[in-house]
Write an enzyme that holds these catalytic residues in place. Structure first.
Site, mmCIF file in Angstrom:
data_model
loop_
_atom_site.group_PDB
_atom_site.id
_atom_site.type_symbol
_atom_site.label_atom_id
_atom_site.label_comp_id
_atom_site.label_asym_id
_atom_site.label_seq_id
_atom_site.Cartn_x
_atom_site.Cartn_y
_atom_site.Cartn_z
ATOM 1 N N HIS A 21 5.351 6.199 -1.009
ATOM 2 C CA HIS A 21 6.153 4.995 -1.231
ATOM 3 C C HIS A 21 5.362 3.738 -0.900
ATOM 4 O O HIS A 21 4.356 3.794 -0.201
ATOM 5 C CB HIS A 21 7.410 5.051 -0.350
ATOM 6 N N HIS A 36 0.831 -1.207 0.000
ATOM 7 C CA HIS A 36 0.000 0.000 0.000
ATOM 8 C C HIS A 36 0.860 1.249 0.000
ATOM 9 O O HIS A 36 2.055 1.189 0.270
ATOM 10 C CB HIS A 36 -0.875 0.007 1.249
#
Lengths: 170, 170
Positions: B116, B34
């Site tokens: 990220h 995620h």
């Protein structure tokens, strides 16, 4: 790609379920504790699943929030050695399952609908007897309101990711 | 109870991220791959989180689907030994993060927003050097459209469950 539809109970129920699952459920790390309302089914593309979303929204809209009641453990033995928290098959939950099965979504179900939260699976027969015996002592009594279901897809490693949430009455 | 807000990329990206995470990410089993858009925050009750839902819906409605572009690996070293797939900080993604921080939701963030997908964490310094060195050889190039974010809550065992999905533009 595999999709499935599930209800996630509250953290309170999930924590209790996980206290069992941690030791006894081989799928512990793949998905949080849940009630499957439509078994995994195969869908080819994102466009194809998107085409079903309006139908799922419609089903959610027609569904009223209902009580998830879990008071005891049971087992699917001798069919499988799966032990579960039995979820009472209240009308609205059964109707939801029926509606989800009546869509054009592929239907790969193997068994009749027995709402449950799995806490142990893939046990040997001996383990199953031992674990089921010792878990019989555990008591719990949960009643809470469920107001949504979730569409999930499965990753290559077996983990499930939520694709979308559908709130009842909306 | 802890809540957080994240984007889940497609299965394609998640499968690649998991191929690394399986070996190097201690949180591998707690949540699928995620992009965090709002760090974990503490909310006392279900009523309290429900009160924030309309605001989150409003933010989703104002957000346009955007490109998630991931082309290389990077590391937060020496701050932490976390290695990640760098996600390009496109305008709409950064605006989404800013809007989520501008709500009254508690804000426990420790770092500036660097979008990220974590693939390795809690490595020793030596492991970090080795793993980062060997992963540098891996090449990938992803670009896809993100059209939703998810609100999640954390269970006692550290696992995350999706509470609700918010589609952009809706």
């Amino acid at each position: 790609m595999k999709y499935g539809i599930a209800l996630f109970p509250s953290k309170e129920i999930q924590d209790v379920a996980n206290s069992f699952r941690k030791r006894y459920d081989t799928n512990y790390a793949l998905i949080p504790p849940h009630v499957t309302v439509k078994e995994a089914f195969e869908i080819g593309s994102k466009d194809e699943i998107e085409a079903y979303i309006p139908k799922l929204k419609e089903i959610a809209k027609e569904t009223q929030p209902f009580s998830l009641i879990a008071k005891k453990l049971s087992t699917f033995s001798p069919v499988t050695n799966t032990i579960y928290m039995k979820v009472e098959p209240v009308d609205e939950l059964c109707k939801l399952n029926e509606k989800l099965l009546s869509t054009d979504l592929p239907d790969d179900r193997k068994y009749a609908f027995v709402p449950h939260i799995t806490i142990a699976q893939n046990l040997s027969d001996d383990e199953h007897s031992d674990v089921y015996g010792s878990l019989q002592m555990k008591s719990f009594e949960f009643e809470e309101t469920i107001d949504r279901f979730q569409l999930l897809y499965q990753l290559e490693n077996g983990m499930w990711t939520v694709y979308e949430t559908f709130r009842f009455g909306e």
